[in-house]
Write a protein that holds these residues in place. Structure first.
Motif, PDB file in Angstrom:
ATOM      1  N   CYS A   1       5.380   1.740   4.649  1.00  0.00           N
ATOM      2  CA  CYS A   1       6.083   1.160   3.508  1.00  0.00           C
ATOM      3  C   CYS A   1       6.734  -0.145   3.978  1.00  0.00           C
ATOM      4  CB  CYS A   1       7.137   2.133   2.992  1.00  0.00           C
ATOM      5  SG  CYS A   1       8.072   1.469   1.600  1.00  0.00           S
ATOM      6  N   LEU A   2       6.380  -1.262   3.362  1.00  0.00           N
ATOM      7  CA  LEU A   2       6.933  -2.545   3.781  1.00  0.00           C
ATOM      8  C   LEU A   2       8.425  -2.648   3.485  1.00  0.00           C
ATOM      9  CD1 LEU A   2       4.140  -5.113   2.849  1.00  0.00           C
ATOM     10  CD2 LEU A   2       4.996  -4.564   5.117  1.00  0.00           C
ATOM     11  N   GLY A   3       8.898  -1.938   2.470  1.00  0.00           N
ATOM     12  CA  GLY A   3      10.299  -2.026   2.086  1.00  0.00           C
ATOM     13  C   GLY A   3      11.258  -1.485   3.119  1.00  0.00           C
ATOM     14  N   ASP A   4      10.887  -0.381   3.790  1.00  0.00           N
ATOM     15  CA  ASP A   4      11.810   0.216   4.762  1.00  0.00           C
ATOM     16  C   ASP A   4      11.174   0.515   6.120  1.00  0.00           C
ATOM     17  OD1 ASP A   4      10.275   2.473   4.244  1.00  0.00           O
ATOM     18  OD2 ASP A   4      11.847   3.531   3.164  1.00  0.00           O
ATOM     19  N   GLY A   5       9.868   0.307   6.262  1.00  0.00           N
ATOM     20  CA  GLY A   5       9.201   0.504   7.548  1.00  0.00           C
ATOM     21  C   GLY A   5       8.822   1.939   7.854  1.00  0.00           C
ATOM     22  N   THR A   6       9.048   2.851   6.920  1.00  0.00           N
ATOM     23  CA  THR A   6       8.694   4.248   7.167  1.00  0.00           C
ATOM     24  C   THR A   6       7.201   4.477   6.939  1.00  0.00           C
ATOM     25  OG1 THR A   6       9.184   4.875   4.876  1.00  0.00           O
ATOM     26  CG2 THR A   6      10.979   5.090   6.483  1.00  0.00           C
ATOM     27  N   ARG A   7       6.675   5.491   7.606  1.00  0.00           N
ATOM     28  CA  ARG A   7       5.284   5.879   7.387  1.00  0.00           C
ATOM     29  C   ARG A   7       5.242   6.786   6.169  1.00  0.00           C
ATOM     30  NH1 ARG A   7       1.568   2.914   9.443  1.00  0.00           N
ATOM     31  NH2 ARG A   7       0.140   4.615   9.725  1.00  0.00           N
ATOM     32  N   THR A   8       4.221   6.625   5.359  1.00  0.00           N
ATOM     33  CA  THR A   8       4.066   7.443   4.169  1.00  0.00           C
ATOM     34  C   THR A   8       2.585   7.690   3.941  1.00  0.00           C
ATOM     35  OG1 THR A   8       4.697   7.680   1.835  1.00  0.00           O
ATOM     36  CG2 THR A   8       4.021   5.486   2.547  1.00  0.00           C
ATOM     37  N   ALA A   9       2.274   8.734   3.209  1.00  0.00           N
ATOM     38  CA  ALA A   9       0.887   9.063   2.898  1.00  0.00           C
ATOM     39  C   ALA A   9       0.634   8.679   1.447  1.00  0.00           C
ATOM     40  CB  ALA A   9       0.624  10.552   3.121  1.00  0.00           C
ATOM     41  N   LEU A  10      -0.114   7.616   1.244  1.00  0.00           N
ATOM     42  CA  LEU A  10      -0.424   7.142  -0.109  1.00  0.00           C
ATOM     43  C   LEU A  10      -1.590   7.943  -0.666  1.00  0.00           C
ATOM     44  CD1 LEU A  10       0.190   5.007  -2.316  1.00  0.00           C
ATOM     45  CD2 LEU A  10      -1.574   3.600  -1.255  1.00  0.00           C
ATOM     46  N   ALA A  11      -1.304   8.693  -1.719  1.00  0.00           N
ATOM     47  CA  ALA A  11      -2.337   9.515  -2.347  1.00  0.00           C
ATOM     48  C   ALA A  11      -3.089   8.686  -3.380  1.00  0.00           C
ATOM     49  CB  ALA A  11      -1.713  10.729  -3.014  1.00  0.00           C
ATOM     50  N   LEU A  12      -4.373   8.903  -3.471  1.00  0.00           N
ATOM     51  CA  LEU A  12      -5.185   8.205  -4.464  1.00  0.00           C
ATOM     52  C   LEU A  12      -5.200   9.018  -5.752  1.00  0.00           C
ATOM     53  CD1 LEU A  12      -8.124   6.989  -2.192  1.00  0.00           C
ATOM     54  CD2 LEU A  12      -6.210   5.673  -3.101  1.00  0.00           C
ATOM     55  N   LYS A  13      -4.016   9.103  -6.349  1.00  0.00           N
ATOM     56  CA  LYS A  13      -3.839   9.823  -7.617  1.00  0.00           C
ATOM     57  C   LYS A  13      -3.310   8.827  -8.623  1.00  0.00           C
ATOM     58  CE  LYS A  13      -3.021  14.228  -5.442  1.00  0.00           C
ATOM     59  NZ  LYS A  13      -2.143  15.354  -5.262  1.00  0.00           N
ATOM     60  N   GLY A  14      -3.990   8.729  -9.740  1.00  0.00           N
ATOM     61  CA  GLY A  14      -3.626   7.715 -10.719  1.00  0.00           C
ATOM     62  C   GLY A  14      -2.883   8.265 -11.901  1.00  0.00           C
ATOM     63  N   PRO A  15      -2.703   7.411 -12.853  1.00  0.00           N
ATOM     64  CA  PRO A  15      -3.205   6.044 -12.861  1.00  0.00           C
ATOM     65  C   PRO A  15      -2.405   5.156 -11.912  1.00  0.00           C
ATOM     66  CG  PRO A  15      -1.944   6.448 -14.852  1.00  0.00           C
ATOM     67  CD  PRO A  15      -1.993   7.747 -14.099  1.00  0.00           C
ATOM     68  N   MET A  16      -3.124   4.235 -11.269  1.00  0.00           N
ATOM     69  CA  MET A  16      -2.506   3.342 -10.300  1.00  0.00           C
ATOM     70  C   MET A  16      -3.462   2.170 -10.058  1.00  0.00           C
ATOM     71  SD  MET A  16      -1.502   4.208  -6.295  1.00  0.00           S
ATOM     72  CE  MET A  16      -2.700   5.507  -6.214  1.00  0.00           C
TER      73      MET A  16
END
Length: 186
Positions: free
Chosen positions: A65-80
């Motif tokens: 995450c660019l906002g806070d530098g934490t690692r996150t798992a981005l799910a490909l669940k929409g709509p997005m």
């Protein structure tokens, strides 16, 4: 000077030039790529004022995450709407503010800019300069781009439907108006 002497001088000059050309040289190491200290990146995060990233989801792709530098798992669940961009990409720099404007509209599909082929600090600096505050992520390992089979040319934008289908938006090649974004996600 006779012909024999001219040929001798020519052969001698060519011989010296050949020796100089083939003489081994010490290769000096490449200068190190400058890196920013952690406190500079923290200051850039504060300056960028990005909105928080969506919390990670099981089965998602590991990104930062660019906002806070934490690692996150981005799910490909929409709509997005997922937009791959880089700091050196001129159309990306034109498109990011358009995506920001679209995302502020009522009923807009969530937009996730994904920084690739650039350093985090440079991406934060550009987002701050452009006034783009979208929750953004950094895909340093290109895992997300590989998952959606995104091409190298940038920008590359994908719509993820509610049922998880991922489709690339190629018309237009990059967004120039919020109305184009709205039309593409219908």
């Amino acid at each position: 000077m006779n012909n024999r002497t001219r040929w001798l001088v020519l052969v001698l000059v060519l011989g010296v030039a050949g020796v100089v050309a083939l003489w081994p040289r010490d290769k000096s190491p490449e200068p190190p790529t400058p890196t920013r200290p952690a406190q500079d990146v923290a200051a850039l995060r504060a300056q960028a004022q990005l909105r928080p990233c969506v919390p990670g989801a099981p089965g998602g792709v590991d990104v930062t995450c660019l906002g806070d530098g934490t690692r996150t798992a981005l799910a490909l669940k929409g709509p997005m709407l997922i937009n791959f961009w880089a700091t050196w990409c001129q159309p990306c720099q034109q498109e990011l503010p358009v995506l920001e404007t679209y995302a502020k509209q009522p009923g807009a599909v969530p937009v996730v800019p994904v920084l690739v082929d650039s350093r985090e600090a440079d991406g934060l600096e550009l987002l701050a300069k452009l006034g783009v505050r979208l929750p953004s992520v950094f895909d340093g390992a290109d895992e997300l781009r590989k998952r959606v089979k995104a091409p190298k040319p940038l920008p590359a934008t994908y719509y993820v439907s509610a049922d998880g289908l991922v489709r690339q938006i190629t018309d237009p090649p990059y967004f120039q108006t919020p109305e184009q974004v709205e039309k593409a996600v219908r």
